[in-house]
Design an enzyme around this catalytic site. Sequence first.
Site, PDB file in Angstrom:
ATOM      1  N   ASP A  73       0.856  -1.352  -0.052  1.00  0.00           N
ATOM      2  CA  ASP A  73       0.249  -0.234  -0.052  1.00  0.00           C
ATOM      3  C   ASP A  73       0.840   1.433  -0.050  1.00  0.00           C
ATOM      4  OD1 ASP A  73      -2.250  -0.888  -0.190  1.00  0.00           O
ATOM      5  OD2 ASP A  73      -2.734  -1.198   1.801  1.00  0.00           O
TER       6      ASP A  73
ATOM      7  N   GLU B   4      -2.711  -2.530  -9.147  1.00  0.00           N
ATOM      8  CA  GLU B   4      -1.588  -1.808  -9.416  1.00  0.00           C
ATOM      9  C   GLU B   4      -1.576  -0.563 -10.219  1.00  0.00           C
ATOM     10  OE1 GLU B   4      -0.252  -6.027 -10.584  1.00  0.00           O
ATOM     11  OE2 GLU B   4      -1.765  -4.408  -8.869  1.00  0.00           O
TER      12      GLU B   4
END
Length: 345
Positions: free
Chosen positions: A223, A249
Amino acid sequence: MEALLKHLVDMTCQRDHVLLDTSVVTALHELVGAQQVRVHEIFRFRHELFLRPRVWIKDDKVISAEETLDMETSGEPINTYPFLVDGIKQRKNCIEQTADDGSQTLWLPVWLNDKVSTCIEVSSPTPYNSDTLHMIDGILSVYRNYQNILDYSERDSLTGLLNRKTFDEKFSKLLSCAMLEGTPKDQQERRHPHDGDIKQWLAVVDIDHFKRVNDQFGHLYGDEVLILVANLLRSSFRSQDRVFRFGGEEFVVLLRSTTLDDARKIFDRFRANVEQHEFPQVGKVTVSVGFASISTESPVVILGHADQALYYAKANGRNRVCYYDELVSSGELHSEVSNVTVEFF
């Protein structure tokens, strides 16, 4: 009172930032007789703060920078307006500036979570009285509260970037504006734009080997990588460009009004910024980028072109920027022409 209520209802029924800006500009123009009203965006680019008009009134008509593709919208340094800079430093809600001819300009910073990214400019030939200032303050309070609600619904909760739903809306609006600018003469011209032509561009960005980061360091560090890449995206692109977290992503960039050569340089500069950045604990991270020109083809086709260029980049070494039309011209990719109409998402 009836006119005020009408404008408040109009402001609170909007589901889009541009429409909300339009509502507050119209309300201030009509209710307080403002000669000029502009909603400005305050943004940071390469360590310097800029001020850029987002929505304004000209000849009694509301104009949005989002819908004006052919004009200069890069903004100017905020230091050009010392009254505004000093007022923001003092955390003021209203900054009054009176000119030698008696005309008055009100700068109204919109504070959200102790930060200011929007400022409203209201100009009048004569100073406002206390009752009018009180009305302006009330309109600003409603605008601020509703902007906060819209911001929450439009942004990704982790990175703070615009989310997938907002991309669908912004991309559709951009394509509608591009259609109004005119269509290419033929398919060949669309396939091989001149390097000097000013165009709009769509890029898909993917973090290389992101699963390996999660598996090796855990999702908390994964994260953090997403957040840091999002920060690098913000600092690498201009205010008039738009950056989205598409999911996982993957990110999408809408690059506004630039040439092919400049687009390639801008995307590659971002790629290099990521490569040179030191990510805590994780170390080095790279990204792959695929981009395509925004033409009059359907949104699905344009996004598919950028996706194809991205997958080619990832399959051929990663950490690189690939342009769809160039790959097609060189024979690395094969274009598929279809006359099937596709509804966007």
